[in-house]
Design a protein around this motif. Structure first.
Motif, short mmCIF file in Angstrom:
data_model
loop_
_atom_site.label_atom_id
_atom_site.label_comp_id
_atom_site.label_asym_id
_atom_site.label_seq_id
_atom_site.Cartn_x
_atom_site.Cartn_y
_atom_site.Cartn_z
N VAL A 156 2.19 -52.52 24.60
CA VAL A 156 2.70 -53.53 25.52
C VAL A 156 4.17 -53.22 25.77
O VAL A 156 4.94 -53.04 24.83
CB VAL A 156 2.55 -54.95 24.95
N TYR A 157 4.51 -53.13 27.03
CA TYR A 157 5.88 -52.79 27.42
C TYR A 157 6.62 -54.04 27.87
O TYR A 157 6.09 -54.83 28.65
CB TYR A 157 5.85 -51.75 28.53
N TYR A 158 7.84 -54.19 27.36
CA TYR A 158 8.67 -55.34 27.66
C TYR A 158 10.01 -54.87 28.23
O TYR A 158 10.50 -53.80 27.88
CB TYR A 158 8.98 -56.12 26.38
N CYS A 159 10.61 -55.73 29.03
CA CYS A 159 11.99 -55.48 29.43
C CYS A 159 12.84 -56.65 28.95
O CYS A 159 12.34 -57.74 28.67
CB CYS A 159 12.12 -55.29 30.94
N ASN A 160 14.13 -56.38 28.83
CA ASN A 160 15.04 -57.40 28.33
C ASN A 160 16.46 -56.99 28.70
O ASN A 160 16.73 -55.79 28.91
CB ASN A 160 14.92 -57.52 26.80
N VAL A 161 17.35 -57.93 28.76
CA VAL A 161 18.75 -57.58 28.92
C VAL A 161 19.23 -56.98 27.61
O VAL A 161 18.73 -57.30 26.54
CB VAL A 161 19.61 -58.81 29.30
N VAL A 162 20.17 -56.05 27.72
CA VAL A 162 20.62 -55.33 26.53
C VAL A 162 22.14 -55.41 26.40
O VAL A 162 22.85 -55.68 27.35
CB VAL A 162 20.19 -53.85 26.56
N SER A 163 22.58 -55.14 25.21
CA SER A 163 24.01 -55.14 24.90
C SER A 163 24.69 -53.97 25.61
O SER A 163 24.17 -52.87 25.64
CB SER A 163 24.19 -55.03 23.39
N SER A 164 25.87 -54.22 26.14
CA SER A 164 26.63 -53.13 26.76
C SER A 164 27.24 -52.21 25.71
O SER A 164 27.52 -51.05 25.98
CB SER A 164 27.74 -53.70 27.65
N ILE A 165 27.38 -52.74 24.50
CA ILE A 165 27.95 -51.93 23.41
C ILE A 165 26.85 -51.14 22.70
O ILE A 165 27.04 -49.99 22.33
CB ILE A 165 28.69 -52.83 22.42
N LYS A 166 25.71 -51.78 22.52
CA LYS A 166 24.55 -51.12 21.90
C LYS A 166 23.39 -51.20 22.88
O LYS A 166 22.61 -52.16 22.84
CB LYS A 166 24.20 -51.79 20.57
N PRO A 167 23.24 -50.23 23.75
CA PRO A 167 22.25 -50.31 24.83
C PRO A 167 20.80 -50.38 24.38
O PRO A 167 19.92 -50.62 25.20
CB PRO A 167 22.51 -49.02 25.62
#
Length: 121
Positions: A93-104
């Motif tokens: 199952v593939y998910y998307c999410n917003v990510v940290s700009s410091i830890k992508p």
């Protein structure tokens, strides 16, 4: 918090391709990077790829960077994951999410329902 909706999964034979979409519902991605993750039952969710808000920076897990490509269309408020030469071990199952700009590779938001990708041998 922006809500992300994944789509584009399905059943494909080994060697085939799929393009997943991650759309921001009702809002823009703002200044956030967006990442793709995947999870197999019984295993931890793992990072696949991420892209900065500008699209200038892209990050991949080493084992997938030759077959997967992340891109985005800010006008359409959508992030894509192009998956080529798919293998049965890509089934997840593939998910998307917003990510940290410091830890992508670090997800910041809540998880949606994801989209199932099944690769048959």
């Amino acid at each position: 918090q922006v809500q992300l909706v994944e789509s584009g999964g399905g059943l494909v034979q080994a060697g085939g391709s799929l393009r997943l979409s991650c759309a921001a519902a009702g809002r823009t991605f703002s200044s956030s990077g967006v990442g793709w993750f995947r999870q197999v039952p019984g295993k931890e969710r793992e990072f696949v790829a991420s892209i900065s808000w500008s699209g200038a920076w892209k990050y991949y897990v080493d084992s997938l960077k030759d077959r997967f490509t992340i891109s985005k269309n800010n006008a359409e408020n959508t992030v894509y994951l192009q998956m080529n030469s798919l293998k049965p071990e890509d089934t997840a199952v593939y998910y998307c999410n917003v990510v940290s700009s410091i830890k992508p590779g670090t997800a910041l938001g809540s998880w949606g329902q994801g989209t199932q990708v099944t690769v048959s041998s």
